[in-house]
Design an enzyme around this catalytic site. Structure first.
Site, short mmCIF file in Angstrom:
data_model
loop_
_atom_site.label_atom_id
_atom_site.label_comp_id
_atom_site.label_asym_id
_atom_site.label_seq_id
_atom_site.Cartn_x
_atom_site.Cartn_y
_atom_site.Cartn_z
N ALA A 214 0.84 -1.19 0.00
CA ALA A 214 0.00 0.00 0.00
C ALA A 214 0.88 1.24 0.00
O ALA A 214 2.09 1.15 -0.20
CB ALA A 214 -0.92 -0.02 1.21
N ASN A 215 0.29 2.39 0.19
CA ASN A 215 1.06 3.64 0.29
C ASN A 215 0.39 4.54 1.32
O ASN A 215 -0.63 4.18 1.90
CB ASN A 215 1.17 4.31 -1.09
CG ASN A 215 -0.19 4.64 -1.66
OD1 ASN A 215 -0.92 5.46 -1.12
ND2 ASN A 215 -0.55 3.97 -2.76
#
Ligand code: CTP
Length: 214
Positions: free
Chosen positions: A25-26
């Site tokens: 993810a980020n």
């Protein structure tokens, strides 16, 4: 006003599975995309809000489509067409794991997991070249250096009309924070907007979109 105008907003991160319990993810919180959807709604637009797993709640009074991965986001974006304008605020993962496991990966004495990456489709570029291209396509450029140069090149490469460029270096506190400092890159040039609340960036952008679609 944007009364009756159908506008698509993408928002939040995407999650790309490694196995049933892990993902890549980020740091996108979804705050800027959510604020933009809210501002467009307040000007009367019929908003389709395609969101990855964000940390902030989705706005009320818009059509919410929840997705996890970049591939699902692309599908949801194409399903939302036609729209008059599209604002692509999502922080789409550039890569997904090609050999994601159906079962939880276990530690072994042999060493570390052998993950292979494959590039995700570019949703903004796909939309900019689409047979049902919206009249106005707006992208973001999340950069950590040479912000204007990279954003200008990105606008050309992705074929969108406007790019909102921001510096997401940790020191700016922008990614995941409440404020943003953006540069609006258009065919006419670059406008530097002062640092302001993400809700103010959203209001200003919504006004510009209303002018452009009038
Ligand atoms: N974007 C997208 N699909 C992707 C990657 C990005 O639609 N697979 C969109 C984002 O929503 C954003 C814009 O493209 O509007 C720019 O995203 P950014 O992460 O800044 O650019 P990248 O495509 O990752 O380019 P680079 O690797 O050069 O930074």
């Amino acid at each position: 006003m944007l009364t009756g105008k159908r506008i698509l907003v993408t928002s939040g991160p995407t999650h790309e599975p490694i196995d049933p319990v892990r993902y890549i993810a980020n740091r996108s919180s979804g705050a800027q995309g959510t604020a933009i959807a809210t501002a467009l709604r307040d000007l009367g637009a019929e908003v389709v809000f395609v969101t990855g797993p964000a940390q902030v709640p989705a706005p009320v009074g818009v059509k919410v489509v929840r997705v996890e991965t970049a591939l699902q986001m692309l599908e949801a974006v194409e399903a939302a067409l036609p729209v008059e304008a599209a604002i692509m605020a999502a922080a789409v993962a550039d890569w997904r794991v090609a050999n994601a496991s159906d079962q939880k990966m276990k530690k072994t004495a042999q060493g570390f997991p052998d993950l292979h990456f494959i590039e995700n489709p570019d949703i903004l570029r796909t939309l900019s070249q689409h047979a049902q291209r919206p009249r106005l396509v707006v992208g973001f450029a999340a950069e950590t250096e040479n912000v204007i140069d990279h954003a200008t090149a990105k606008r050309a490469r992705k074929g969108c009309d406007w790019i909102l460029a921001n510096d997401v270096s940790p020191a700016t506190g922008i990614m995941g924070g409440a404020e943003n400092a953006v540069h609006l890159v258009t065919a006419e040039g670059v406008e530097d907007w002062p640092r302001m609340a993400k809700s103010e960036v959203a209001d200003r952008l919504a006004q510009r979109i209303a002018q452009a679609l009038a």
